[in-house]
Structure formats: structure tokens, C-alpha cells
Design an enzyme around this catalytic site. Structure first.
Site, PDB file in Angstrom:
ATOM      1  N   GLU A  41      -2.893   0.643   6.837  1.00  0.00           N
ATOM      2  CA  GLU A  41      -2.515  -0.731   6.499  1.00  0.00           C
ATOM      3  C   GLU A  41      -1.256  -0.768   5.634  1.00  0.00           C
ATOM      4  O   GLU A  41      -1.284  -1.144   4.466  1.00  0.00           O
ATOM      5  CB  GLU A  41      -3.664  -1.416   5.760  1.00  0.00           C
ATOM      6  CG  GLU A  41      -4.919  -1.560   6.594  1.00  0.00           C
ATOM      7  CD  GLU A  41      -6.107  -2.066   5.795  1.00  0.00           C
ATOM      8  OE1 GLU A  41      -7.067  -2.556   6.412  1.00  0.00           O
ATOM      9  OE2 GLU A  41      -6.096  -1.956   4.542  1.00  0.00           O
ATOM     10  N   PRO A  42      -0.108  -0.380   6.195  1.00  0.00           N
ATOM     11  CA  PRO A  42       1.133  -0.445   5.430  1.00  0.00           C
ATOM     12  C   PRO A  42       1.603  -1.885   5.254  1.00  0.00           C
ATOM     13  O   PRO A  42       1.500  -2.699   6.168  1.00  0.00           O
ATOM     14  CB  PRO A  42       2.120   0.348   6.288  1.00  0.00           C
ATOM     15  CG  PRO A  42       1.599   0.199   7.687  1.00  0.00           C
ATOM     16  CD  PRO A  42       0.108   0.114   7.567  1.00  0.00           C
ATOM     17  N   CYS A  50      12.111 -19.524 -19.012  1.00  0.00           N
ATOM     18  CA  CYS A  50      12.000 -19.628 -20.464  1.00  0.00           C
ATOM     19  C   CYS A  50      10.977 -18.619 -20.998  1.00  0.00           C
ATOM     20  O   CYS A  50       9.927 -18.981 -21.539  1.00  0.00           O
ATOM     21  CB  CYS A  50      11.612 -21.056 -20.861  1.00  0.00           C
ATOM     22  SG  CYS A  50      11.867 -21.396 -22.603  1.00  0.00           S
TER      23      CYS A  50
END
Length: 432
Positions: A288-289, A359
Site C-alpha cells: 500500500e504505497p 499567526c
């Protein structure tokens, strides 16, 4: 880090045959760009290495790395599987008309509604993660007189040498059925008693951004050992061994990733050796790359704005994006490298912090980056941002999420529109 960056005679970074500076001007910044050719090439590399093995296999793209309608359309063209981890990812895949029978559904807390979506759309396999899920899925299947293929996700007691947030295979994990305490065996017994569930395999995932093969060798051996134990106890042998993903990529020159051929060769040779010892049939192997498919194909483009110079310290080069479009540096100190896309042929003159506009003091995209002399309006291209950047993007500080553009063979295509300020308040309701 991408080692094959190209530029034109104007010193502009070229992505997929397209001028990145023109992309920034055409679509605005911050902008996420994917070189689709790089995505296709990496999928082909995984496939070609498996093709030489003689084993049945599946490449299942890990959607959480980056999931949009356009991405699923590319995956469909490349004839691979995909795994989803939420109802939203499943919905997006179905919206893209990705073949439902090539979808597997992960998740440690799938809701009844999510499981119902999976059953109703006849997806390929549900990867069961816990005992409640067995109960919920059994209930749904009985109510709907339906059947479905399933796998069991196991926690095998193997941890990869990665950041603690990226480790998922060790005993102390929120994912899967623990092997050591016999949770996995109890789950097996429960599922085998449910005729509506067809148990086709077992799954494990040991972590992310892994540079060594040892963990995968240990996992492959453990999965075969579990198969042998279950054959002896229950006369059951999993047809599929799914070894997850986690193959590392190079974000900076400090990273030394291993190619997919090495990972795959070690996984296959270990499985072949151990099934022979245990007198077991050869299983189908799944991986499952996610990061390794889209990570190197992604680039974030920013426009330089203000600058802060401090005597005897690195200057801050401020850009118009930041942790809202790539939270990884702030979340777990992920490292990246960048170039000035409109000054590729200019000499390095300084080292700076590349800071975002959010911020937060921690909104530093790159802590120390060698750059040519920069000025307002320059385009910074952050490299290898294709995995877990846009997919983890937020509206923090009420900033709209960026647009996404695919480039390939000299052409560019907008695949996700930039959010507007109106989009930010679209779901808000008045209190007065």
C-alpha cells in the site's frame, strides 16, 4: 529531494514540461502542482518489480497521502487498487468512478454509516480493525442479505524506526488486532463463524517513511508464521498477505531511501523462503504505497513577500502559504528543500528561514535553506510535497486552501479550484 530538476533558458523551473513561474502567475499562489508523469512512472516501477517475481500481487495506493477525483482517475488509468480510510475518501473515489471492486477500506473507528456505504457500493474488501467493527459489519450484512470480502488488520509487534507518530505496527498502537495477546486469533474465530464474511487475507502496517528493509523482512516472516499457526489450529490459510506501505522517500540530501526494487525483492524472497519452510501455498502479496507514489511528484509554489533581517542570525523569507497548506514541518518537524523557481540559474548567496504567513511562531516551512538573493515577487518552489500536504490542509486563520494543478507532457490542468473567502463562510449559520 528531487534530483532531476530541469529549467529553461530563462532560469525557470520546469515541471511536467510546463514553466512553473507561468503556473504561479496563471493560477495564483500558494499553488500545489503535481507532475502526473512522475506518478505514473513510480506506479510502473512498483509493477515491473512485482512482475518479475511470479507472484500474484496488487499495488493499492494509500489514499490518505493525496485524494481527489483527478487522482483517482489517474489511478484508474494505471489499473491499480486503492485503499481509503474514511467515508469521504470512499465517496471521492466513487465520484471519480474508480472501480469499487478495487477499493479496500481501512480505519480504526469506522462508523455504521461508513460501513453501510462500503457494503451498498460492493467495494472490494473491508479491512477489519476491531471487535466492534466485526459486530457492526455482521449486523449490516445480515440486514441486507449481503456478503463481502474482508481482511484482518494485525498489530504484529514490529515497529519501524520512524517518528513516533508514524509507527503503527508495535503492540501499543490504536490500530488492529494485537497478535501477542491473542486478539488476532479471537478475531479470526469470530469472523470464520460469520458466513457473510469471506476472509481473504491478513494485513499489517509497521510505519511510514521507512528507509530500512529489516522491518519488512521481519513482518513478512511473521505473517507467514501466523498463517502456519492458523492452518494448524483452524485449517485456515490466508490467501493474501498485505504488508502495508511506508516506503521512504528523499526530502533532503540527508535522506537515503531504498528503491522499490529492493523493498519488493526482500519482501518476496522472505515470503517465498518461509512459505516453503512451512509447507504453505504461495500467497498473493499486496502493498500500500502512498507517499512513495505521490510525494516526489508534488511541488508547492509560493510567492515571496516580506523579509526580516536580524543581525548575526538567519533572515526570515516570508511566503504567502505555510502550515495551512503543509502542516508537516510544524506537526512533526518534517524537513524539506526548496528552490527559487524563477532564479534556477543564479548562484546561492545566503541561507534563510522560509517562513509561512500563519499567526504561529512555529510556522516555519524550512528552517535553513540555501537560496540565491530573494526579493518580493520571487516564486519559491518547495520540493517533494505531494504526500500529506494538501490532504492535511486546513483553513487555519481563515485562509482558503490552495488550488491544485496537474501537469503532464507540457500541459496543465486545474483539478481542484482555489477556495474563496465565500467558501469559508458557506456553511456558517447566523446566531442572531
Amino acid at each position: 529531494m528531487s534530483s532531476d530538476l530541469s529549467s529553461d533558458n530563462n532560469g525557470h523551473l520546469i515541471l511536467g514540461g510546463v514553466d512553473s513561474v507561468e503556473l504561479a502567475h496563471k493560477y495564483g499562489t500558494p499553488l500545489v502542482v503535481y507532475d502526473v508523469g512522475e506518478i505514473r512512472d513510480q506506479i510502473k516501477r512498483f509493477k515491473s518489480n512485482f512482475d518479475l517475481s511470479g507472484l500474484k500481487y496488487q499495488i493499492s495506493y494509500a489514499s490518505k497521502a493525496f485524494a481527489t477525483v483527478a487522482m483517482y482517475q489517474v489511478l484508474k488509468q494505471e489499473d491499480v487498487h486503492t485503499d481509503v480510510v474514511s467515508g469521504g475518501e470512499l465517496y471521492t473515489a466513487l465520484k471519480a468512478r474508480f472501480p469499487a471492486d478495487k477499493i479496500s477500506f481501512h480505519g480504526n473507528n469506522k462508523s455504521l454509516q461508513e460501513l453501510e456505504m462500503a457494503v451498498d457500493n460492493h467495494i472490494g474488501v473491508v479491512i477489519i480493525d476491531n471487535f466492534l467493527e466485526i459486530k457492526l459489519l455482521k449486523q449490516l450484512l445480515e440486514e441486507k442479505s449481503a456478503n463481502i470480502d474482508v481482511m484482518l488488520r494485525l498489530t504484529p509487534g514490529i515497529s519501524a524506526h520512524t517518528h513516533k507518530y508514524d509507527q503503527t505496527g508495535q503492540v501499543d498502537s490504536k490500530f488492529g488486532f494485537d497478535v501477542e495477546s491473542d486478539q488476532a486469533t479471537k478475531a479470526l474465530e469470530q469472523v470464520l463463524e460469520i458466513p457473510q464474511m469471506n476472509l481473504i487475507g491478513i494485513h499489517a502496517h509497521i510505519g511510514s517513511q521507512i528507509f530500512g528493509v529489516e522491518g519488512f523482512e521481519m513482518l513478512a516472516k511473521k505473517m507467514v508464521d501466523i498463517s502456519a499457526q492458523w492452518k494448524k489450529q483452524f485449517d485456515f490459510v490466508p490467501k493474501i498477505l498485505n504488508l502495508g506501505g511506508g516506503f521512504g522517500i528523499s526530502y533532503t540530501d540527508e535522506d537515503e531511501p531504498i528503491g522499490p526494487d529492493v523493498f519488493i525483492d526482500k519482501i518476496i524472497s522472505t515470503i517465498k523462503e518461509n512459505v516453503k519452510k512451512q509447507s504453505l501455498p504461495l500467497p498473493e502479496v499486496w502493498i500500500e504505497p502512498g507517499r512513495s507514489i505521490v510525494g516526489p511528484a508534488g511541488y508547492n509554489l509560493y510567492t515571496v513577500g516580506s523579509r526580516k533581517d536580524i543581525p548575526d542570525m538567519l533572515s526570515y523569507v516570508n511566503v504567502d502559504g505555510g502550515m495551512g497548506d503543509n502542516i508537516r514541518p510544524a506537526l512533526y518537524q518534517a524537513k524539506y528543500e526548496a528552490v527559487v523557481a524563477n532564479k534556477m540559474n543564479q548562484n546561492i548567496e545566503e541561507e534563510d528561514h522560509i517562513a509561512g504567513k500563519y499567526c504561529e511562531s512555529g510556522d516555519i516551512l524550512i528552517d535553513r535553506q540555501a537560496l540565491p538573493k530573494t526579493e518580493p515577487g520571487d516564486i519559491i518552489a518547495m520540493l517533494d510535497t505531494g504526500a500529506y500536504g494538501y490532504s492535511m490542509a486546513s483553513n487555519y486563520n481563515r485562509n482558503p486552501r490552495p488550488a491544485v494543478v496537474f501537469v503532464e507532457n507540457g500541459k496543465d490542468k486545474l483539478v481542484v479550484k482555489r477556495e474563496s473567502y465565500e467558501d469559508l463562510v458557506r456553511l456558517d449559520e447566523s446566531y442572531i
